[in-house]
Design a protein around this motif. Structure first.
Motif, short mmCIF file in Angstrom:
data_model
loop_
_atom_site.label_atom_id
_atom_site.label_comp_id
_atom_site.label_asym_id
_atom_site.label_seq_id
_atom_site.Cartn_x
_atom_site.Cartn_y
_atom_site.Cartn_z
N VAL A 168 5.75 25.70 19.02
CA VAL A 168 5.56 24.77 18.20
C VAL A 168 6.77 24.15 17.38
O VAL A 168 7.00 23.07 17.42
CB VAL A 168 4.66 25.22 16.99
N VAL A 169 7.81 25.20 17.17
CA VAL A 169 9.09 25.00 16.49
C VAL A 169 9.78 23.99 17.59
O VAL A 169 10.48 22.80 17.13
CB VAL A 169 9.77 26.13 16.27
N LYS A 170 9.78 24.23 18.69
CA LYS A 170 10.45 23.55 20.00
C LYS A 170 9.90 22.10 19.86
O LYS A 170 10.87 21.22 19.89
CB LYS A 170 10.39 24.33 21.18
N THR A 171 8.67 22.00 19.59
CA THR A 171 8.02 20.59 19.77
C THR A 171 8.59 19.62 18.40
O THR A 171 8.94 18.63 18.84
CB THR A 171 6.50 20.77 19.76
N ILE A 172 8.57 20.55 17.21
CA ILE A 172 9.09 19.88 16.32
C ILE A 172 10.53 19.35 16.32
O ILE A 172 10.79 18.25 15.96
CB ILE A 172 8.71 20.78 14.91
N PHE A 173 11.35 20.17 16.79
CA PHE A 173 12.64 19.84 16.91
C PHE A 173 13.04 18.86 17.79
O PHE A 173 13.63 17.78 17.76
CB PHE A 173 13.59 21.24 17.28
N LYS A 174 12.25 19.01 19.03
CA LYS A 174 12.37 17.64 19.95
C LYS A 174 12.16 16.35 19.25
O LYS A 174 12.70 15.54 19.67
CB LYS A 174 11.30 18.02 21.12
N ARG A 175 10.97 16.40 18.54
CA ARG A 175 10.68 15.16 18.00
C ARG A 175 11.53 14.65 16.83
O ARG A 175 11.88 13.50 16.58
CB ARG A 175 9.19 15.10 17.44
N LEU A 176 12.00 15.60 15.95
CA LEU A 176 12.94 15.33 15.10
C LEU A 176 14.15 14.72 15.74
O LEU A 176 14.88 13.99 15.11
CB LEU A 176 13.36 16.41 14.14
#
Length: 234
Positions: A168-176
């Motif tokens: 989940v954190v990876k997806t957040i960072f990818k989008r940020l």
């Protein structure tokens, strides 16, 4: 490419970046567009880790600041920093909302080679083409939903993180990261004219060093800003 992380710019900016509360940095610019600042999860070791982050950032050594403190839980560290980076990107983009409009930015792009389409897998299952401001609105809403979900970001002391937490954190960072990519490719000259480039550059350097420390974004996703990233990590 000009090395925008030249030592003089970075060094001159450190007292400003580390000495002023983020929500006061651009207090005269379009405040009505800002989202409320997210708080660190109260039920975790958030407050203690928050103090550690403030202390290490205050030293000016970003490479040390991103490292997991000895004896601390990785998920707790990722959670506290995810909230911080969300707040940073939210604030940075908030300074550009009068320039990043549906008319000026018809698509969410990062230069001529990269265009992003939105899908969250729930409400919008098929990727759709939207303007950059709409994409960022969807993105920030989605991230905020994740941060507010106690089954993902626990609020109570002792509550476990889910097994897929790092994903989940990876997806957040990818989008940020995509917000940073759009800002640099579409609005950097405006940032310069507003004399905000030092803040943008320092925030991005912090973001990338943290991302690389914990392997949060795949290399192919970093391609729109790879040349800039190389000046940070090498």
């Amino acid at each position: 490419m000009l090395n925008i992380f030249s030592n003089s710019v970075y060094a001159d900016f450190l007292p400003f970046y580390f000495g002023v509360e983020p929500d006061k940095l651009f207090c005269n610019r379009n405040q009505r567009t800002f989202r409320p600042k997210k708080s660190t999860p109260s039920g975790s070791k958030g407050a203690q880790l928050r103090k550690h982050i403030d202390a290490t950032l205050g030293s000016g050594n970003l490479r040390e600041a991103v490292k997991l403190p000895p004896g601390e839980d990785l998920n707790e560290w990722l959670a506290v920093n995810t909230v911080d980076f969300f707040n940073q990107v939210n604030l940075l983009y908030g300074t550009l909302t009068e320039f990043c409009t549906p008319e000026n930015c018809r698509t969410m792009s990062a230069g001529p080679k990269y265009e992003y389409r939105w899908a969250d897998g729930v409400q919008i299952k098929k990727p759709i083409e939207v303007s950059a401001p709409k994409y960022v609105e969807y993105l920030m809403d989605w991230v905020e939903t994740q941060l507010d979900d106690e089954s993902i970001f626990p609020q109570k002391l002792g509550s476990p993180f889910p097994p897929n937490f790092k994903d989940v954190v990876k997806t957040i960072f990818k989008r940020l990261f995509r917000v940073y990519a759009h800002i640099y490719h579409s609005h950097f000259q405006k940032i310069v004219s507003l004399k905000e480039e030092a803040h943008l550059n320092t925030c991005f350097k912090h973001f990338i060093l943290f991302t690389c420390e914990f392997g949060l974004i795949e290399k192919k996703e970093l391609a729109p800003l790879q040349e800039l990233i190389d000046t940070i990590i090498y």
